[in-house]
Motif scaffolding. Structure first.
Motif, PDB file in Angstrom:
ATOM      1  N   ALA A  66       2.508  -4.246  -1.384  1.00 47.37           N
ATOM      2  CA  ALA A  66       3.762  -3.621  -1.704  1.00 47.37           C
ATOM      3  C   ALA A  66       5.417  -3.241  -0.523  1.00 47.37           C
ATOM      4  O   ALA A  66       6.274  -3.509  -0.554  1.00 47.37           O
ATOM      5  CB  ALA A  66       3.644  -2.359  -2.046  1.00 47.37           C
ATOM      6  N   MET A 126       0.898  -1.573   0.307  1.00 46.86           N
ATOM      7  CA  MET A 126      -0.005   0.205   0.106  1.00 46.86           C
ATOM      8  C   MET A 126       0.981   0.843   0.018  1.00 46.86           C
ATOM      9  O   MET A 126       1.730   1.232   0.318  1.00 46.86           O
ATOM     10  CB  MET A 126      -1.172   0.578   1.711  1.00 46.86           C
ATOM     11  N   PHE A 158      -3.699   2.706  -3.414  1.00 45.70           N
ATOM     12  CA  PHE A 158      -3.471   1.293  -3.153  1.00 45.70           C
ATOM     13  C   PHE A 158      -3.813   0.976  -5.179  1.00 45.70           C
ATOM     14  O   PHE A 158      -4.671   1.651  -5.892  1.00 45.70           O
ATOM     15  CB  PHE A 158      -4.640   0.777  -2.802  1.00 45.70           C
ATOM     16  N   ASP A 159      -3.120  -0.673  -5.123  1.00 45.29           N
ATOM     17  CA  ASP A 159      -3.117  -0.686  -6.090  1.00 45.29           C
ATOM     18  C   ASP A 159      -4.135  -1.105  -7.582  1.00 45.29           C
ATOM     19  O   ASP A 159      -4.742  -0.656  -8.318  1.00 45.29           O
ATOM     20  CB  ASP A 159      -2.653  -2.483  -6.060  1.00 45.29           C
ATOM     21  N   ASP A 168       1.093  -3.567  -6.684  1.00 45.17           N
ATOM     22  CA  ASP A 168       1.950  -4.148  -5.581  1.00 45.17           C
ATOM     23  C   ASP A 168       3.969  -5.067  -5.420  1.00 45.17           C
ATOM     24  O   ASP A 168       4.411  -4.107  -5.099  1.00 45.17           O
ATOM     25  CB  ASP A 168       0.827  -4.530  -4.602  1.00 45.17           C
ATOM     26  N   HIS A 169       2.545  -6.080  -5.616  1.00 49.34           N
ATOM     27  CA  HIS A 169       4.439  -7.219  -5.532  1.00 49.34           C
ATOM     28  C   HIS A 169       5.207  -6.680  -6.517  1.00 49.34           C
ATOM     29  O   HIS A 169       6.503  -6.787  -6.188  1.00 49.34           O
ATOM     30  CB  HIS A 169       3.967  -8.526  -6.475  1.00 49.34           C
ATOM     31  N   GLN A 212      -2.217  -8.796  -7.719  1.00 49.21           N
ATOM     32  CA  GLN A 212      -2.727  -7.304  -7.759  1.00 49.21           C
ATOM     33  C   GLN A 212      -0.735  -6.882  -7.996  1.00 49.21           C
ATOM     34  O   GLN A 212       0.093  -6.996  -7.301  1.00 49.21           O
ATOM     35  CB  GLN A 212      -2.121  -6.302  -6.104  1.00 49.21           C
ATOM     36  N   PHE A 218       3.502   2.900  -8.049  1.00 46.59           N
ATOM     37  CA  PHE A 218       2.260   2.275  -8.315  1.00 46.59           C
ATOM     38  C   PHE A 218       3.032   2.715  -9.861  1.00 46.59           C
ATOM     39  O   PHE A 218       1.956   1.579 -10.843  1.00 46.59           O
ATOM     40  CB  PHE A 218       1.281   2.030  -7.578  1.00 46.59           C
TER      41      PHE A 218
END
Length: 495
Positions: A250, A1, A359-360, A389-390, A386, A421
């Motif tokens: 994240a 996040m 957020f993602d 994030d990753h 997501q 992101f």
């Protein structure tokens, strides 16, 4: 996040477009040997990520892939993004391992099945057989009078703000939210939510705006980093102290990866800010966790003691959130000119949305990914993971590892690294070529089964089924040395 839309698009700063001549032809495979992959071709997304991190291009021929190809299926090249971020992180870990062991850089061999499983690690997690809830009932896509909006209401304070700004009662459910939003314009909902500290983003078409994949800003001075002695190849970050100021996915993925590689990672949260313990359970492997109120003199003194001997600070809060506590980048480097500071945000570091929460899932909506992945009925879609994030988490971990090596083998001084992101989304939308139709791993197409990439571990929360780490190089660790402890219950001290 991170907590923040600005459109995204583009490729790593100062890198050629995808259709420019690559260092070598683009491929999905390489063959690993005891001394390194004997690959005649270099994976272009991995090369782009490695270049964005400042890595030496001659190391790329040590990278190979294997395992199933049918992971993370999408209309966008999500599999190629995912494996490239893990490969770059694995190569950065191997580079640091070579420095700590005095040997050659180990060969990097990334299993696509492990990558695909780790990118949805939160979905594979079970706690004593219970599957945690993903998105809350008021989080998702909703029709508006002129399109669609994506909301995020997983945290109670975000849910309460969303309902309040829309004039709905605190116990309103999805039906009431859908009815209210259907009569409003998507952009009006977005701006009203932003002003109230809630989270809603209008679903937008694919944007041509660009954000860099990774940034390294100059830090004054040439302060020498703390020397590091020998370390085993599976723990190249042993002895590194990491202050983890992150939440959700994240940032915690980045610090979970550093903990895997041997770093002493201490996550710090405010006692006044709630956390979803299931999220912590997924990303807390290898780490410790404590709670400090930076407005309390005693807690602030404990934090300052930790900062005084930290090597790395990872901050994934909304830009500017910690500035009021004297923790802006300039203030940190004034105190610790040898520090590695990595920041992660949602919407990029410039532009009108740079300071917004996000957020993602919201960035996917705001930059055009949700529209790109829409179904035949026009309903917006989502990536199979997501991945912003990753992917951003593994890029941040890779950048930190590269900085630790570079400080001790290249040029001394602090490092200020930034990721977003929006930058990762730019790369996915515009910087990675679509999947070649005949691309396959070196062992041929294999059906994907996540089972080999999952394990069971006892923890303070119960018996956990969880994804194994995807980092792959000769001698890499195969699991974390400790399960997640109870959130916020460790002492605020270094080991």
């Amino acid at each position: 996040m991170t907590e923040q839309p600005s459109p995204a698009g583009g490729r790593p700063t100062d890198q050629p477009p995808t259709d420019a001549p690559a260092p070598a032809a683009d491929t999905g495979s390489g063959t690993a040997t005891a001394t390194g992959p004997t690959t005649a071709r270099v994976d272009r997304p991995t090369a782009d990520a490695w270049a964005a991190l400042g890595g030496a291009p001659e190391l790329l021929d040590r990278v190979g892939f294997h395992g199933p190809d049918d992971v993370l299926p999408s209309g966008l090249p999500v599999r190629r993004l995912a494996r490239a971020t893990v490969a770059a992180c694995s190569l950065a870990a191997a580079e640091l391992a070579a420095h700590r062991t005095g040997g050659p850089v180990p060969a990097v061999r990334v299993d696509q099945g492990a990558v695909g499983t780790s990118f949805v690690s939160e979905r594979h997690l079970t706690v004593d057989g219970r599957t945690p809830v993903g998105f809350a009932p008021l989080s998702g896509f909703w029709r508006t009078s002129d399109g669609w909006v994506r909301t995020h209401a997983n945290y109670p304070h975000h849910r309460d703000r969303l309902l309040a700004v829309l004039g709905l009662p605190a116990d309103a459910g999805p039906e009431q939210l859908a009815e209210t939003l259907s009569g409003l314009r998507a952009e009006d909902v977005q701006e009203r939510a932003y002003a109230a500290g809630a989270l809603a983003v209008a679903v937008a078409p694919v944007s041509d705006a660009t954000h860099p994949l990774a940034e390294s800003l100059p830090v004054p001075g040439t302060a020498a980093a703390r020397p590091l002695g020998p370390a085993p190849v599976d723990r190249p970050a042993a002895g590194i102290r990491v202050l983890d100021l992150t939440r959700v996915i994240a940032g915690p993925v980045a610090t979970r990866t550093l903990a895997l590689l041997g770093a002493d990672v201490l996550r710090i949260d405010s006692p006044r800010l709630p956390e979803a313990e299931d999220a912590h359970t997924d990303t807390g492997f290898g780490k410790r966790s404590t709670r400090l109120d930076l407005a309390d003199p005693a807690d602030r003194a404990a934090f300052d003691d930790l900062l005084a001997t930290a090597d790395v600070v990872v901050n994934a809060y909304r830009p500017g959130t910690l500035d009021a506590y004297g923790l802006a980048p300039e203030a940190l480097f004034a105190r610790r000119p040898d520090l590695v500071l990595a920041q992660i945000c949602a919407w990029g570091w410039t532009g009108p949305w740079a300071g917004r929460r996000g957020f993602d899932s919201l960035v996917q909506a705001g930059v055009g990914i949700a529209a790109h992945e829409a179904g035949p009925d026009g309903r917006p879609g989502a990536l199979p993971a997501q991945a912003l994030d990753h992917g951003t988490g593994y890029l941040a971990a890779a950048g930190i590892l590269r900085a630790l090596t570079d400080q001790r083998t290249g040029r001394p001084g602090g490092r200020h690294l930034r990721y977003s992101f929006a930058g990762t989304a730019s790369w996915l939308l515009h910087g990675i070529a679509p999947e070649p139709p005949a691309e396959s791993s070196e062992q041929g197409t294999e059906p994907y089964d996540p089972a080999p990439y999952l394990t069971v571990t006892d923890s303070a929360y119960g018996k956990l089924r969880h994804a194994l780490p995807p980092i792959g190089y000769d001698g890499a660790p195969t699991d974390w040395t400790r399960p997640p402890g109870r959130w916020g219950t460790d002492r605020p001290v270094w080991l």
